[in-house]
Structures are given as structure tokens and as C-alpha cells.
Write a protein that holds these residues in place. Structure first.
Motif, PDB file in Angstrom:
ATOM      1  N   GLY A  40      45.385  22.371  55.719  1.00  0.00           N
ATOM      2  CA  GLY A  40      46.720  21.898  55.395  1.00  0.00           C
ATOM      3  C   GLY A  40      46.947  21.766  53.901  1.00  0.00           C
ATOM      4  N   PHE A  42      46.107  23.830  51.784  1.00  0.00           N
ATOM      5  CA  PHE A  42      46.459  25.164  51.308  1.00  0.00           C
ATOM      6  C   PHE A  42      47.732  25.692  51.961  1.00  0.00           C
ATOM      7  N   GLY A  43      48.353  24.889  52.815  1.00  0.00           N
ATOM      8  CA  GLY A  43      49.627  25.267  53.412  1.00  0.00           C
ATOM      9  C   GLY A  43      49.546  26.065  54.686  1.00  0.00           C
ATOM     10  N   VAL A  44      48.347  26.368  55.171  1.00  0.00           N
ATOM     11  CA  VAL A  44      48.242  27.169  56.392  1.00  0.00           C
ATOM     12  C   VAL A  44      47.900  26.318  57.610  1.00  0.00           C
ATOM     13  N   GLU A  46      49.216  23.465  58.768  1.00  0.00           N
ATOM     14  CA  GLU A  46      50.374  23.014  59.540  1.00  0.00           C
ATOM     15  C   GLU A  46      50.963  24.143  60.375  1.00  0.00           C
ATOM     16  N   LEU A  47      51.094  25.291  59.774  1.00  0.00           N
ATOM     17  CA  LEU A  47      51.650  26.444  60.496  1.00  0.00           C
ATOM     18  C   LEU A  47      50.736  26.854  61.649  1.00  0.00           C
TER      19      LEU A  47
END
Length: 60
Positions: A40, A42-44, A46-47
Motif C-alpha cells: 500500500g 507503493f500504491g498497489v 489498495e488496488l
């Protein structure tokens, strides 16, 4: 190791995605949750969590 990938009805924190993956691959649920927190950052994470929430069926 579980033979199927299903979200448990008990022992889950949010939607049960981490619990399902941990049970399926024989890992600790805490380790799996920590991995999603790190992803999360690194932004991936959650997706990936949302996609898996939709794709993994709930246990009967």
C-alpha cells in the motif's frame, strides 16, 4: 494448505482477503496483512485488495 481460495466468514479484519490468501498459501495472516500494508505504501496494495475482494468468493 487449503485447496480453494475463499474468504472466511470468521477471523477476518476487513473483507477477509488477507485471511483467504494466508490460509490458501499456508502463511501467517499477520504476515499477509503486513505485506498488503507495505504494498500500500507503493500504491498497489489498495488496488490489489479491492480487485481480490471482488474476485475471491465468500466461504459458504
Amino acid at each position: 494448505m487449503a485447496s480453494t481460495l475463499v474468504r472466511p466468514r470468521s477471523g477476518k479484519v476487513l473483507a477477509g482477503v488477507c485471511a483467504a490468501l494466508a490460509d490458501r498459501f499456508g502463511l501467517s495472516r499477520g504476515v499477509m496483512r503486513l505485506a498488503f500494508v507495505l504494498f500500500g505504501l507503493f500504491g498497489v496494495g489498495e488496488l490489489a485488495y479491492i480487485v481480490l475482494w471482488v474476485l475471491i468468493p465468500k466461504a459458504p
